[in-house]
Design a protein around this motif. Structure first.
Motif, PDB file in Angstrom:
ATOM      1  N   VAL A   1       9.654 -55.609  20.178  1.00  0.00           N
ATOM      2  CA  VAL A   1       8.595 -56.292  20.544  1.00  0.00           C
ATOM      3  C   VAL A   1       8.490 -57.582  21.035  1.00  0.00           C
ATOM      4  CG1 VAL A   1       5.878 -57.292  19.682  1.00  0.00           C
ATOM      5  CG2 VAL A   1       7.251 -54.999  18.600  1.00  0.00           C
ATOM      6  N   LEU A   2       9.463 -58.097  20.880  1.00  0.00           N
ATOM      7  CA  LEU A   2       9.963 -59.419  21.190  1.00  0.00           C
ATOM      8  C   LEU A   2      10.138 -59.894  22.430  1.00  0.00           C
ATOM      9  CD1 LEU A   2      10.997 -61.811  17.560  1.00  0.00           C
ATOM     10  CD2 LEU A   2       8.571 -62.108  18.825  1.00  0.00           C
ATOM     11  N   GLU A   3      11.112 -58.937  21.997  1.00  0.00           N
ATOM     12  CA  GLU A   3      11.790 -59.031  23.382  1.00  0.00           C
ATOM     13  C   GLU A   3      10.787 -57.758  24.466  1.00  0.00           C
ATOM     14  OE1 GLU A   3      16.323 -58.197  22.307  1.00  0.00           O
ATOM     15  OE2 GLU A   3      15.389 -56.838  22.964  1.00  0.00           O
ATOM     16  N   LEU A   4       9.940 -57.273  24.257  1.00  0.00           N
ATOM     17  CA  LEU A   4       9.457 -57.019  25.601  1.00  0.00           C
ATOM     18  C   LEU A   4       8.160 -57.478  25.938  1.00  0.00           C
ATOM     19  CD1 LEU A   4       8.912 -52.837  24.827  1.00  0.00           C
ATOM     20  CD2 LEU A   4       9.863 -53.742  26.309  1.00  0.00           C
ATOM     21  N   LEU A   5       7.564 -58.137  24.670  1.00  0.00           N
ATOM     22  CA  LEU A   5       6.746 -60.043  25.398  1.00  0.00           C
ATOM     23  C   LEU A   5       7.529 -60.560  26.459  1.00  0.00           C
ATOM     24  CD1 LEU A   5       4.858 -59.472  22.430  1.00  0.00           C
ATOM     25  CD2 LEU A   5       3.855 -59.133  24.501  1.00  0.00           C
ATOM     26  N   ALA A   6       8.409 -61.737  25.175  1.00  0.00           N
ATOM     27  CA  ALA A   6       8.968 -62.141  26.367  1.00  0.00           C
ATOM     28  C   ALA A   6       9.908 -62.035  27.392  1.00  0.00           C
ATOM     29  CB  ALA A   6       9.853 -62.873  25.457  1.00  0.00           C
ATOM     30  N   SER A   7      10.323 -60.975  27.788  1.00  0.00           N
ATOM     31  CA  SER A   7      10.754 -60.868  29.315  1.00  0.00           C
ATOM     32  C   SER A   7       9.647 -60.515  30.450  1.00  0.00           C
ATOM     33  CB  SER A   7      12.094 -58.561  28.857  1.00  0.00           C
ATOM     34  OG  SER A   7      11.202 -57.893  28.484  1.00  0.00           O
ATOM     35  N   SER A   8       7.998 -59.904  29.829  1.00  0.00           N
ATOM     36  CA  SER A   8       7.392 -60.223  30.405  1.00  0.00           C
ATOM     37  C   SER A   8       6.314 -60.899  31.039  1.00  0.00           C
ATOM     38  CB  SER A   8       6.294 -58.357  30.599  1.00  0.00           C
ATOM     39  OG  SER A   8       6.292 -58.752  29.681  1.00  0.00           O
ATOM     40  N   THR A   9       6.392 -61.731  30.133  1.00  0.00           N
ATOM     41  CA  THR A   9       5.593 -62.837  30.006  1.00  0.00           C
ATOM     42  C   THR A   9       5.992 -64.075  29.290  1.00  0.00           C
ATOM     43  OG1 THR A   9       4.287 -61.384  28.618  1.00  0.00           O
ATOM     44  CG2 THR A   9       3.308 -63.183  28.473  1.00  0.00           C
ATOM     45  N   ASP A  10       4.925 -64.947  30.065  1.00  0.00           N
ATOM     46  CA  ASP A  10       5.213 -66.923  30.015  1.00  0.00           C
ATOM     47  C   ASP A  10       4.970 -66.246  28.169  1.00  0.00           C
ATOM     48  OD1 ASP A  10       6.170 -69.215  29.169  1.00  0.00           O
ATOM     49  OD2 ASP A  10       4.831 -69.732  31.199  1.00  0.00           O
TER      50      ASP A  10
END
Length: 285
Positions: free
Chosen positions: A97-106
């Motif tokens: 979840v953290l990887e998906l969020l941090a890869s697409s969001t600042d």
């Protein structure tokens, strides 16, 4: 005088949390139980003044006998259940979840995001430079607050605060589907032409800094924003007789933003435009 509703004490229920027998009041969530036990469970979309939306799934835990992981922010504790918060399965899910969020969001202004990414050894860069991002400029169409949707994780807390859970203005909602989904005013009109009443309650609940005070945004852009030197003073709003509590955030003898205590029985963290943004007259020279 503020009236305090009196209710009979809730009965305690017992269950097992990470191998320890735990007792919590009936109706408590697993997140409530974890916090009472001193366990640090990451959360983003959870808000202590809002109904859980189960949007980010970074707080998942493992419940014995359940097919899927359970969001701790909304799953109620039940008598006799056995819960594990730090299993390999739960940690792997949080990592993804953290990887998906941090890869697409600042997530640069998301409190503790960098700490959690390090703790769970998340590697957002593994999705490469083509990971879906909005790459939009911040929307600055008023003098009170800024909308930077590159930082939005679509937790819907702002929509709930603006809508039926608090303000009932319904100025914003979710528009689009899939990768095109985003928080928007009706027909994507400028905020100044929308139903927004500038209470700033959406800013209060935003967990990532996608919504921020114009003063904070400007100071961050100038590199002068420094929360470590800021002081917080709670006082009472002087504009009317409701008695709303204000927390003044002060840096270099200037009020830089105003929040409200979430445990206050009058406001529950909510304010009107005057309480939230009407502080400039205090420091006019």
């Amino acid at each position: 005088m503020t009236s305090v509703p009196l209710q009979p004490p809730r009965r305690l229920i017992e269950f097992t949390l990470d191998g320890q027998e735990t007792r919590v009041p009936e109706g408590s969530t697993l997140l409530d139980a974890c916090r009472a036990a001193g366990k640090d469970i990451p959360t983003l979309c959870e808000g202590d003044t809002l109904t859980p939306k189960n949007a980010c799934r970074v707080c998942v835990v493992e419940v014995e006998g359940a097919r899927v992981l359970a969001p701790a922010c909304s799953r109620r504790a039940e008598a006799g259940m056995t819960v594990h918060t730090d299993t390999e399965r739960a940690r792997h899910s949080r990592k993804i979840v953290l990887e998906l969020l941090a890869s697409s969001t600042d997530l640069s202004t998301t409190p503790r995001a960098a700490e959690w990414i390090k703790e769970y050894e998340a590697k957002p860069d593994r999705f490469g430079p083509d990971a879906a991002r909005l790459n939009e400029q911040p929307k600055i169409d008023n003098d009170l607050y800024v909308r930077d949707y590159d930082k939005c994780i679509q937790c819907y807390k702002c929509v709930d605060a603006c809508g039926e859970q608090w303000q009932n203005s319904f100025a914003i909602s979710v528009a689009g589907r899939g990768f095109d989904a985003r928080i928007s005013t009706e027909h994507d009109t400028p905020l100044t032409d929308s139903a927004c009443v500038y209470c700033g309650n959406c800013v209060e609940v935003c967990p990532t800094g996608a919504l921020s005070f114009k003063s904070e945004f400007d100071m961050r852009e100038a590199g002068t924003w420094n929360e470590e030197v800021q002081t917080e003073t709670t006082t009472i709003c002087a504009y009317c007789g409701v008695g709303c509590n204000l927390t003044l955030h002060v840096q270099d003898n200037e009020i830089v933003k105003v929040t409200s205590p979430h445990d206050n029985p009058v406001t529950h963290g909510n304010l009107c435009i005057k309480g939230r943004f009407g502080y400039q007259h205090v420091q006019q020279r």
